[in-house]
Design an enzyme around this catalytic site. Structure first.
Site, PDB file in Angstrom:
ATOM      1  N   LYS A 145      -9.726 -32.875 -11.000  1.00  0.00           N
ATOM      2  CA  LYS A 145      -8.702 -33.941 -11.390  1.00  0.00           C
ATOM      3  C   LYS A 145      -7.667 -33.343 -10.781  1.00  0.00           C
ATOM      4  CE  LYS A 145     -10.725 -36.782 -14.364  1.00  0.00           C
ATOM      5  NZ  LYS A 145     -10.583 -38.339 -14.067  1.00  0.00           N
ATOM      6  N   LYS A 171     -18.141 -47.843 -15.175  1.00  0.00           N
ATOM      7  CA  LYS A 171     -18.375 -47.316 -16.592  1.00  0.00           C
ATOM      8  C   LYS A 171     -18.661 -48.536 -17.412  1.00  0.00           C
ATOM      9  CE  LYS A 171     -14.397 -44.139 -15.423  1.00  0.00           C
ATOM     10  NZ  LYS A 171     -13.189 -44.060 -15.643  1.00  0.00           N
TER      11      LYS A 171
END
Length: 335
Positions: free
Chosen positions: A152, A250
């Site tokens: 990230k 997702k």
């Protein structure tokens, strides 16, 4: 047929910081569908980003509960799932029904979706950290067996973080995820500076809603660009053809296994590869996507691995590899 639910909390081992938030826990709702003495399970987790809290999840599950009473066959219920405005809730019911159908037929879900199964490496997510801490985590993960690290980004230390990680994990595949926190120009500059780090892909570098800018970035960087928030539906994915190299699917974003298979088909028609991603959830919440992993180029199904105490087990991943069996249904059991 009956549908019920149970609420429980999920604590992370350490807080996960991304460019837009930091999370240390979330609530989960286990969905239970029962028919003729057999039971299927699914899970939906709360999410500020998707506007889901426990109260709203329960309101929506009551809609499914009312409909479930009209069916005696889970396959019929699956085919007639009513639309609700929260795909994560639909995905949980979809998962519970697939679990139940698989048990009734005596087959694992990966066979229901028409695919073979092979053990699959998954990425492990390193949140926004100082370079020294990121390197420490990366070294531990590589020692455990992880071959893919998702990093990230979104701080002033991005390049130093990647340099520190690469120093201790020279052979790991690195996936970068700024969570939409960069501008198009910044993305191109950063990716140019990182050209020697062997980056495998960059995910949703800019805020969603800028497909032309994603295409502009893709034409100027050498690594695959993956759309995440811009790729929620079949229509979204079709609109992305030619703009990105891949899309992140997702189940909580698209509505479950059935919807995911339609999106996978649309991505392939558009010449795009597939990433399977997830939210932080238990093994129960991650398992449905694991059954699709033979259809993806990039696997980022580590949500259960970030938990201090996973209440379910059955999909592996602790050593960097996801594993399924021939167990009917989703193949997960309560600890």
């Amino acid at each position: 047929m009956k549908l019920d639910w149970t609420v429980y909390g999920l604590e992370l081992t350490t807080p996960l910081r991304i460019s837009r938030s930091t999370m240390s826990r979330r609530d989960a709702v286990r969905v239970v569908v029962s028919c003729d003495g057999q039971v299927g399970h699914g899970e939906v987790v709360t999410s500020v980003y998707y506007g889901l809290d426990v109260a709203r999840i329960i309101v929506l599950l009551k809609e499914f509960q009312a409909v479930a009473a009209d069916f005696s066959d889970p396959a019929d219920f699956l085919a007639a799932l009513p639309p609700v405005d929260a795909p994560g809730v639909t995905a949980a019911v979809d998962a519970a029904l697939h679990d139940l159908i698989g048990q009734r037929l005596g087959v694992p879900v990966w066979q229901l979706v028409g695919r073979d199964w092979v053990d699959t490496p998954t990425a492990y997510t390193i949140g926004i950290e100082a370079p020294e801490e990121a390197a420490r985590l990366a070294a531990l993960l590589v020692a455990r067996g992880f071959q893919v690290l998702k990093v990230k980004l979104g701080s002033e230390h991005d390049e130093a973080v990647l340099s520190a990680i690469r120093a201790v994990a020279p052979d790991a595949r690195l996936l970068l995820d700024p969570n939409g926190g960069w501008t198009p120009e910044h993305t191109v500059r950063v990716m140019d500076r990182l050209s020697d780090y062997g980056i495998a892909a960059v995910e949703q570098p800019i805020a969603p809603g800028q497909i032309d800018s994603l295409a502009w970035i893709s034409s100027r960087v050498s690594v695959p660009v993956i759309a995440d928030e811009d790729a929620a539906t079949v229509a979204d994915v079709r609109a992305l053809a030619g703009a990105v190299a891949g899309v992140n699917i997702k189940l909580a974003k698209c509505g479950g296994l059935r919807a995911a298979q339609e999106i996978i088909a649309a991505a392939r028609e558009g010449g795009m590869d597939v990433m399977l991603g997830c939210l932080v959830a238990s093994s129960l919440g991650i398992a449905p996507a694991v059954h699709l992993s033979g259809q993806a180029r990039w696997i980022d199904l580590d949500g259960h691995l970030l938990l201090a105490d996973d209440p379910w087990q059955g999909i592996g991943g602790e050593d960097g590899t996801l594993r399924l069996t021939d167990t009917p249904g989703l193949g997960v059991v309560a600890r």
